[in-house]
Design a protein around this motif. Sequence first.
Motif, PDB file in Angstrom:
ATOM      1  N   GLY A   2       0.816  -1.208   0.000  1.00 10.50           N
ATOM      2  CA  GLY A   2       0.000   0.000   0.000  1.00 10.50           C
ATOM      3  C   GLY A   2       0.848   1.256   0.000  1.00 10.50           C
ATOM      4  O   GLY A   2       2.059   1.222  -0.259  1.00 10.50           O
ATOM      5  N   ASN A   3       0.216   2.388   0.343  1.00 15.18           N
ATOM      6  CA  ASN A   3       0.936   3.667   0.270  1.00 15.18           C
ATOM      7  C   ASN A   3       1.774   3.972   1.509  1.00 15.18           C
ATOM      8  O   ASN A   3       2.499   4.970   1.540  1.00 15.18           O
ATOM      9  N   GLY A   4       1.646   3.142   2.534  1.00 20.75           N
ATOM     10  CA  GLY A   4       2.480   3.327   3.725  1.00 20.75           C
ATOM     11  C   GLY A   4       2.030   4.430   4.658  1.00 20.75           C
ATOM     12  O   GLY A   4       2.747   4.780   5.604  1.00 20.75           O
ATOM     13  N   THR A  43       3.495   7.177  17.709  1.00 15.75           N
ATOM     14  CA  THR A  43       2.696   6.740  16.564  1.00 15.75           C
ATOM     15  C   THR A  43       3.430   7.099  15.273  1.00 15.75           C
ATOM     16  O   THR A  43       3.891   8.230  15.100  1.00 15.75           O
ATOM     17  N   PHE A  44       3.533   6.121  14.382  1.00 20.07           N
ATOM     18  CA  PHE A  44       4.223   6.296  13.109  1.00 20.07           C
ATOM     19  C   PHE A  44       3.335   5.848  11.954  1.00 20.07           C
ATOM     20  O   PHE A  44       2.481   4.972  12.123  1.00 20.07           O
ATOM     21  N   THR A  45       3.595   6.409  10.766  1.00 22.74           N
ATOM     22  CA  THR A  45       3.121   5.758   9.559  1.00 22.74           C
ATOM     23  C   THR A  45       4.164   4.693   9.223  1.00 22.74           C
ATOM     24  O   THR A  45       5.296   4.716   9.733  1.00 22.74           O
ATOM     25  N   HIS A  46       3.805   3.773   8.370  1.00 20.98           N
ATOM     26  CA  HIS A  46       4.763   2.730   7.988  1.00 20.98           C
ATOM     27  C   HIS A  46       5.917   3.338   7.176  1.00 20.98           C
ATOM     28  O   HIS A  46       7.060   2.856   7.257  1.00 20.98           O
ATOM     29  N   ASN A  47       5.621   4.398   6.433  1.00 22.11           N
ATOM     30  CA  ASN A  47       6.700   5.100   5.729  1.00 22.11           C
ATOM     31  C   ASN A  47       7.703   5.686   6.721  1.00 22.11           C
ATOM     32  O   ASN A  47       8.923   5.624   6.505  1.00 22.11           O
ATOM     33  N   GLN A  48       7.191   6.245   7.809  1.00 24.62           N
ATOM     34  CA  GLN A  48       8.070   6.844   8.815  1.00 24.62           C
ATOM     35  C   GLN A  48       8.940   5.778   9.494  1.00 24.62           C
ATOM     36  O   GLN A  48      10.100   6.034   9.811  1.00 24.62           O
ATOM     37  N   ILE A  49       8.384   4.609   9.705  1.00 23.73           N
ATOM     38  CA  ILE A  49       9.173   3.535  10.317  1.00 23.73           C
ATOM     39  C   ILE A  49      10.298   3.114   9.381  1.00 23.73           C
ATOM     40  O   ILE A  49      11.446   2.915   9.804  1.00 23.73           O
ATOM     41  N   ALA A  50       9.989   2.991   8.097  1.00 27.83           N
ATOM     42  CA  ALA A  50      11.018   2.642   7.117  1.00 27.83           C
ATOM     43  C   ALA A  50      12.096   3.723   7.066  1.00 27.83           C
ATOM     44  O   ALA A  50      13.299   3.421   7.043  1.00 27.83           O
ATOM     45  N   ASN A  51      11.673   4.980   7.045  1.00 28.65           N
ATOM     46  CA  ASN A  51      12.644   6.087   7.010  1.00 28.65           C
ATOM     47  C   ASN A  51      13.519   6.101   8.255  1.00 28.65           C
ATOM     48  O   ASN A  51      14.722   6.396   8.181  1.00 28.65           O
ATOM     49  N   PRO A  75      20.917   5.586   2.267  1.00 29.64           N
ATOM     50  CA  PRO A  75      19.931   6.322   1.462  1.00 29.64           C
ATOM     51  C   PRO A  75      18.584   5.605   1.485  1.00 29.64           C
ATOM     52  O   PRO A  75      18.524   4.376   1.536  1.00 29.64           O
ATOM     53  N   ARG A  76      17.526   6.405   1.455  1.00 25.86           N
ATOM     54  CA  ARG A  76      16.190   5.832   1.580  1.00 25.86           C
ATOM     55  C   ARG A  76      15.661   5.346   0.232  1.00 25.86           C
ATOM     56  O   ARG A  76      15.648   6.082  -0.744  1.00 25.86           O
ATOM     57  N   LYS A  77      15.205   4.109   0.219  1.00 24.11           N
ATOM     58  CA  LYS A  77      14.588   3.559  -0.986  1.00 24.11           C
ATOM     59  C   LYS A  77      13.405   2.702  -0.561  1.00 24.11           C
ATOM     60  O   LYS A  77      13.577   1.580  -0.064  1.00 24.11           O
ATOM     61  N   ILE A  78      12.209   3.251  -0.745  1.00 20.64           N
ATOM     62  CA  ILE A  78      10.983   2.555  -0.360  1.00 20.64           C
ATOM     63  C   ILE A  78      10.186   2.221  -1.614  1.00 20.64           C
ATOM     64  O   ILE A  78       9.958   3.087  -2.463  1.00 20.64           O
ATOM     65  N   ILE A  79       9.785   0.978  -1.713  1.00 18.12           N
ATOM     66  CA  ILE A  79       8.990   0.525  -2.857  1.00 18.12           C
ATOM     67  C   ILE A  79       7.604   0.148  -2.359  1.00 18.12           C
ATOM     68  O   ILE A  79       7.452  -0.705  -1.479  1.00 18.12           O
ATOM     69  N   HIS A  80       6.588   0.824  -2.900  1.00 14.28           N
ATOM     70  CA  HIS A  80       5.212   0.559  -2.487  1.00 14.28           C
ATOM     71  C   HIS A  80       4.547  -0.415  -3.464  1.00 14.28           C
ATOM     72  O   HIS A  80       4.580  -0.195  -4.681  1.00 14.28           O
ATOM     73  N   LEU A  81       3.979  -1.466  -2.895  1.00 12.75           N
ATOM     74  CA  LEU A  81       3.262  -2.453  -3.695  1.00 12.75           C
ATOM     75  C   LEU A  81       1.769  -2.144  -3.603  1.00 12.75           C
ATOM     76  O   LEU A  81       1.219  -2.097  -2.494  1.00 12.75           O
ATOM     77  N   PHE A 131       1.257 -13.856   5.259  1.00  9.81           N
ATOM     78  CA  PHE A 131       1.138 -12.861   4.188  1.00  9.81           C
ATOM     79  C   PHE A 131      -0.180 -12.099   4.309  1.00  9.81           C
ATOM     80  O   PHE A 131      -0.201 -10.862   4.264  1.00  9.81           O
ATOM     81  N   GLU A 132      -1.294 -12.822   4.485  1.00  9.66           N
ATOM     82  CA  GLU A 132      -2.588 -12.144   4.550  1.00  9.66           C
ATOM     83  C   GLU A 132      -2.711 -11.308   5.823  1.00  9.66           C
ATOM     84  O   GLU A 132      -3.369 -10.280   5.835  1.00  9.66           O
ATOM     85  N   PHE A 133      -2.055 -11.747   6.897  1.00 15.07           N
ATOM     86  CA  PHE A 133      -2.096 -10.982   8.143  1.00 15.07           C
ATOM     87  C   PHE A 133      -1.400  -9.637   7.960  1.00 15.07           C
ATOM     88  O   PHE A 133      -1.949  -8.589   8.312  1.00 15.07           O
ATOM     89  N   VAL A 134      -0.191  -9.652   7.405  1.00 13.24           N
ATOM     90  CA  VAL A 134       0.554  -8.412   7.194  1.00 13.24           C
ATOM     91  C   VAL A 134      -0.190  -7.500   6.230  1.00 13.24           C
ATOM     92  O   VAL A 134      -0.278  -6.283   6.436  1.00 13.24           O
ATOM     93  N   ALA A 135      -0.732  -8.080   5.159  1.00 15.80           N
ATOM     94  CA  ALA A 135      -1.464  -7.280   4.181  1.00 15.80           C
ATOM     95  C   ALA A 135      -2.664  -6.579   4.822  1.00 15.80           C
ATOM     96  O   ALA A 135      -2.954  -5.412   4.521  1.00 15.80           O
ATOM     97  N   THR A 136      -3.345  -7.258   5.712  1.00 13.13           N
ATOM     98  CA  THR A 136      -4.512  -6.681   6.376  1.00 13.13           C
ATOM     99  C   THR A 136      -4.112  -5.579   7.342  1.00 13.13           C
ATOM    100  O   THR A 136      -4.727  -4.508   7.385  1.00 13.13           O
TER     101      THR A 136
END
Length: 282
Positions: free
Chosen positions: A169-171, A205-213, A222-228, A252-257
Amino acid sequence: MKKVLIAGATGYLGNYVAQAFKEENYYTKVMVRNLEKFKEKGINADEIIQAEITRPETLINICDDVDIVFTSVGITRQKDGFTYHDVDFQGNLNLLNEASKRSVEKFMYVSVYNGEKFKNLKICEAKEKFVEALRSSGLDYRVIRPTGYFSDMSEYFGMAQKGKVYIFGNGNNQINPISGKDLAKFCISAINTGRTEPEVEGPETFTHNQIANLAFEVLGKPRKIIHLPMGIVKGAANIMRWLMSSKTYGPFEFVATILSQNMVAPSFGSDKLENHFKSLKP
């Protein structure tokens, strides 16, 4: 002195819980399957019982003279031939049956935040089936519902070490993960509260993008995030459910949810995710 039986002491949370109960002057009786693994953890306990939660014959009389039973036993990835039903439901039910025979004062179990909402997921289906049995047991109980652990966030750190973080997703959905140490403290504090199924998470509290960053920042990379795209991810999860075993598609389905929605619960504790990531640096 109150006596607590702890199942799952060699797991991420159970390790901290055993330590926290000891610090609160409880007599700690830990149930372990693998004695060598327990010794490697260096956990301080008053009594060690070797037993397997999936084998009820090894649990006979294990709750004798016990005031509180605490279990965080569960599997994220199915292994050793066991399914979620075998461990998360039936294993914990075996322990509950023994606790009921001895009429323990309190039975504590760790499930997941919004578990009832996620009963369509194999992992949560087994956990919530056990929660239903616990509610019907007649025992005083606590079901602790965290949204996510620091150890779960380590997956981001591991990907960042390899140079790329993949996010479903968009993170932008949020989560406030909690450390094992803080969650252990919360579990003990929940013993004397009136809430039977308290929800909890960490102080940030974080967005998932913030956790990756944050992971990239701690690593100095360097930051490289790929959104599926979430549509593709959910489609893949549905196909996997039809074609593969729950051992494969369950995680997989748990993380996706989880990544498709906000997972923010009341905050507790003081540990910072940044410090956890720093502790993972080689």
